[in-house]
Design a protein around this motif. Structure first.
Motif, PDB file in Angstrom:
ATOM      1  N   LEU A 132       0.598  -1.179  -0.012  1.00 39.36           N
ATOM      2  CA  LEU A 132      -0.027  -0.059  -0.012  1.00 39.36           C
ATOM      3  C   LEU A 132       0.682   1.241  -0.055  1.00 39.36           C
ATOM      4  O   LEU A 132       0.644   2.279  -0.830  1.00 39.36           O
ATOM      5  CB  LEU A 132      -0.974   0.008   1.267  1.00 39.36           C
ATOM      6  CG  LEU A 132      -1.867   1.382   1.564  1.00 39.36           C
ATOM      7  CD1 LEU A 132      -2.643   1.478   0.447  1.00 39.36           C
ATOM      8  CD2 LEU A 132      -2.413   1.230   2.885  1.00 39.36           C
ATOM      9  N   ALA A 133       1.944   1.289   0.684  1.00 38.59           N
ATOM     10  CA  ALA A 133       2.581   2.515   1.026  1.00 38.59           C
ATOM     11  C   ALA A 133       3.676   2.545  -0.414  1.00 38.59           C
ATOM     12  O   ALA A 133       3.805   3.949  -0.916  1.00 38.59           O
ATOM     13  CB  ALA A 133       3.637   2.315   2.168  1.00 38.59           C
ATOM     14  N   GLN A 134       3.992   1.384  -0.821  1.00 35.89           N
ATOM     15  CA  GLN A 134       4.857   1.482  -2.181  1.00 35.89           C
ATOM     16  C   GLN A 134       4.058   2.064  -3.441  1.00 35.89           C
ATOM     17  O   GLN A 134       4.427   2.870  -4.101  1.00 35.89           O
ATOM     18  CB  GLN A 134       5.171   0.163  -2.362  1.00 35.89           C
ATOM     19  CG  GLN A 134       6.556   0.204  -3.499  1.00 35.89           C
ATOM     20  CD  GLN A 134       7.621   0.879  -2.580  1.00 35.89           C
ATOM     21  OE1 GLN A 134       8.145   0.201  -1.478  1.00 35.89           O
ATOM     22  NE2 GLN A 134       8.630   1.723  -3.042  1.00 35.89           N
ATOM     23  N   ILE A 135       2.724   1.687  -3.162  1.00 34.83           N
ATOM     24  CA  ILE A 135       1.708   2.252  -4.472  1.00 34.83           C
ATOM     25  C   ILE A 135       1.707   3.767  -4.257  1.00 34.83           C
ATOM     26  O   ILE A 135       1.885   4.710  -5.197  1.00 34.83           O
ATOM     27  CB  ILE A 135       0.468   1.579  -4.362  1.00 34.83           C
ATOM     28  CG1 ILE A 135       0.647   0.109  -4.886  1.00 34.83           C
ATOM     29  CG2 ILE A 135      -0.584   2.297  -5.296  1.00 34.83           C
ATOM     30  CD1 ILE A 135      -0.611  -0.567  -4.762  1.00 34.83           C
ATOM     31  N   GLY A 136       1.441   4.274  -3.055  1.00 38.65           N
ATOM     32  CA  GLY A 136       1.201   5.757  -2.893  1.00 38.65           C
ATOM     33  C   GLY A 136       2.640   6.430  -2.960  1.00 38.65           C
ATOM     34  O   GLY A 136       2.623   7.629  -3.550  1.00 38.65           O
ATOM     35  N   ILE A 137       3.726   5.695  -2.757  1.00 40.77           N
ATOM     36  CA  ILE A 137       5.000   6.489  -3.055  1.00 40.77           C
ATOM     37  C   ILE A 137       5.319   6.637  -4.346  1.00 40.77           C
ATOM     38  O   ILE A 137       5.839   7.621  -5.110  1.00 40.77           O
ATOM     39  CB  ILE A 137       5.965   5.690  -2.301  1.00 40.77           C
ATOM     40  CG1 ILE A 137       5.796   5.860  -0.790  1.00 40.77           C
ATOM     41  CG2 ILE A 137       7.366   6.355  -2.704  1.00 40.77           C
ATOM     42  CD1 ILE A 137       6.824   4.978   0.128  1.00 40.77           C
ATOM     43  N   GLU A 138       5.339   5.395  -5.175  1.00 44.09           N
ATOM     44  CA  GLU A 138       5.625   5.475  -6.617  1.00 44.09           C
ATOM     45  C   GLU A 138       4.750   5.754  -7.739  1.00 44.09           C
ATOM     46  O   GLU A 138       5.139   6.137  -8.660  1.00 44.09           O
ATOM     47  CB  GLU A 138       6.083   3.766  -6.831  1.00 44.09           C
ATOM     48  CG  GLU A 138       6.975   3.313  -5.980  1.00 44.09           C
ATOM     49  CD  GLU A 138       8.496   3.830  -6.102  1.00 44.09           C
ATOM     50  OE1 GLU A 138       8.726   4.524  -7.203  1.00 44.09           O
ATOM     51  OE2 GLU A 138       9.165   3.695  -5.436  1.00 44.09           O
ATOM     52  N   LEU A 139       3.446   5.691  -7.192  1.00 46.36           N
ATOM     53  CA  LEU A 139       2.473   6.107  -8.298  1.00 46.36           C
ATOM     54  C   LEU A 139       1.471   7.204  -7.801  1.00 46.36           C
ATOM     55  O   LEU A 139       0.578   7.239  -7.116  1.00 46.36           O
ATOM     56  CB  LEU A 139       1.542   4.707  -8.413  1.00 46.36           C
ATOM     57  CG  LEU A 139       2.433   3.460  -8.834  1.00 46.36           C
ATOM     58  CD1 LEU A 139       1.474   2.270  -8.816  1.00 46.36           C
ATOM     59  CD2 LEU A 139       3.114   3.607 -10.177  1.00 46.36           C
ATOM     60  N   PRO A 140       2.018   8.434  -8.374  1.00 41.56           N
ATOM     61  CA  PRO A 140       1.123   9.829  -7.746  1.00 41.56           C
ATOM     62  C   PRO A 140      -0.108   9.757  -8.127  1.00 41.56           C
ATOM     63  O   PRO A 140      -0.860  10.177  -7.356  1.00 41.56           O
ATOM     64  CB  PRO A 140       2.010  10.632  -8.671  1.00 41.56           C
ATOM     65  CG  PRO A 140       3.233  10.223  -9.089  1.00 41.56           C
ATOM     66  CD  PRO A 140       3.343   8.846  -9.189  1.00 41.56           C
ATOM     67  N   GLU A 141      -0.603   9.192  -9.343  1.00 41.55           N
ATOM     68  CA  GLU A 141      -2.052   8.955  -9.525  1.00 41.55           C
ATOM     69  C   GLU A 141      -3.058   8.177  -8.567  1.00 41.55           C
ATOM     70  O   GLU A 141      -4.081   8.159  -8.560  1.00 41.55           O
ATOM     71  CB  GLU A 141      -2.251   8.405 -11.010  1.00 41.55           C
ATOM     72  CG  GLU A 141      -2.026   7.048 -11.396  1.00 41.55           C
ATOM     73  CD  GLU A 141      -0.343   6.821 -11.631  1.00 41.55           C
ATOM     74  OE1 GLU A 141      -0.232   6.103 -12.471  1.00 41.55           O
ATOM     75  OE2 GLU A 141       0.534   7.654 -10.973  1.00 41.55           O
ATOM     76  N   TYR A 142      -2.379   7.391  -7.870  1.00 36.93           N
ATOM     77  CA  TYR A 142      -2.915   6.570  -6.747  1.00 36.93           C
ATOM     78  C   TYR A 142      -2.761   6.858  -5.333  1.00 36.93           C
ATOM     79  O   TYR A 142      -3.076   6.311  -4.368  1.00 36.93           O
ATOM     80  CB  TYR A 142      -2.723   5.042  -6.851  1.00 36.93           C
ATOM     81  CG  TYR A 142      -2.911   4.442  -8.359  1.00 36.93           C
ATOM     82  CD1 TYR A 142      -4.417   4.177  -8.543  1.00 36.93           C
ATOM     83  CD2 TYR A 142      -2.349   4.430  -9.196  1.00 36.93           C
ATOM     84  CE1 TYR A 142      -4.642   3.324  -9.662  1.00 36.93           C
ATOM     85  CE2 TYR A 142      -2.653   3.787 -10.612  1.00 36.93           C
ATOM     86  CZ  TYR A 142      -3.880   3.556 -10.522  1.00 36.93           C
ATOM     87  OH  TYR A 142      -4.401   3.037 -11.982  1.00 36.93           O
ATOM     88  N   ARG A 143      -1.700   8.002  -5.117  1.00 36.26           N
ATOM     89  CA  ARG A 143      -1.349   8.340  -3.925  1.00 36.26           C
ATOM     90  C   ARG A 143      -2.593   8.536  -2.932  1.00 36.26           C
ATOM     91  O   ARG A 143      -2.494   8.397  -1.851  1.00 36.26           O
ATOM     92  CB  ARG A 143      -0.326   9.377  -4.017  1.00 36.26           C
ATOM     93  CG  ARG A 143       0.437   9.794  -2.790  1.00 36.26           C
ATOM     94  CD  ARG A 143       1.464  10.910  -2.943  1.00 36.26           C
ATOM     95  NE  ARG A 143       2.464  10.090  -3.945  1.00 36.26           N
ATOM     96  CZ  ARG A 143       3.083  10.763  -4.648  1.00 36.26           C
ATOM     97  NH1 ARG A 143       3.239  12.103  -4.902  1.00 36.26           N
ATOM     98  NH2 ARG A 143       4.250  10.240  -5.445  1.00 36.26           N
TER      99      ARG A 143
END
Length: 217
Positions: free
Chosen positions: A162-173
């Motif tokens: 979850l954190a990695q998605i928020g960090i790496e993918l701004p559109e899903y942050r």
């Protein structure tokens, strides 16, 4: 095995056992042994077969990751019930295997939460290094539906994803932060001074801030 037994430290074992591990060898000393031995696949296989925690960690440091078949890696993971052995198996061996993606998909859907946690760890790696072809929205759906009540190790792995998605993918942050806030997983986790909290909203914000600072600096 005699050399590993001589390196056994009761104090190290007590600390490790509090984290679910089953060995008492300082990891710096273990790495020094591995550096001396260099790559030795046959010895690695023999060390793994002993079932000893320190021997298995050493095996993972001196093996040839691409020498293992898909079914061998699957069996090894199911045998690796302690956190450190599992982490090293996934991080040092499976990630470098040609079967990494196949195992990521299979393990993520496994009913055994320990096995599933390894699948989620591989998914987190994909998010960080090669997110193309993943379905971040679908991953967030699964995390939102399952993370709150997941067993500890699986919950930790899903939270990392979850954190990695928020960090790496701004559109899903924004959505990732929102899920973290609604579920509250690890919100009260005791975090030492100077360390970043594993609570996803805090973790995401801190890592994004560091990247922004590095870019502007």
């Amino acid at each position: 095995m005699a050399e590993l037994a001589a390196l056994e430290d009761p104090k190290v074992r007590r600390v490790n056992e509090r984290h679910g591990d089953d060995h008492g060898v300082n990891l710096g000393k273990l790495r020094a042994v591995a550096k001396r031995l260099k790559t030795q696949q046959d010895l690695a296989v023999g060390l793994w077969a002993t079932g000893d925690g320190a021997a298995r960690l050493l095996a993972l440091l001196i093996c040839r990751p691409k020498a293992f078949g898909r079914d061998e890696l699957d069996l090894m993971l199911r045998e690796a019930r302690t956190p450190k052995v599992q982490d090293w198996l996934v991080g040092y061996v499976v990630k470098k295997s040609p079967y990494a993606e196949e195992l990521r998909v299979a393990w993520s859907a496994d009913p055994d939460p320990v096995v599933a946690s390894a699948g989620w760890a591989l998914t987190t790696e994909r998010v960080a290094r090669k997110p193309e072809g993943l379905d971040p929205a679908g991953l967030l759906d699964l995390i939102e539906a399952s993370m709150k009540d997941a067993p500890d190790r699986l919950q930790w792995a899903m939270n990392h994803c979850l954190a990695q998605i928020g960090i790496e993918l701004p559109e899903y942050r924004e959505r990732a932060i929102g899920i973290g806030e609604r579920l509250g997983v690890l919100q009260d986790y005791p975090t030492p001074p100077g360390c970043t909290s594993p609570y996803a909203p805090v973790w995401i914000a801190e890592m994004v801030r560091r990247r922004d600072d590095a870019t502007t600096g």
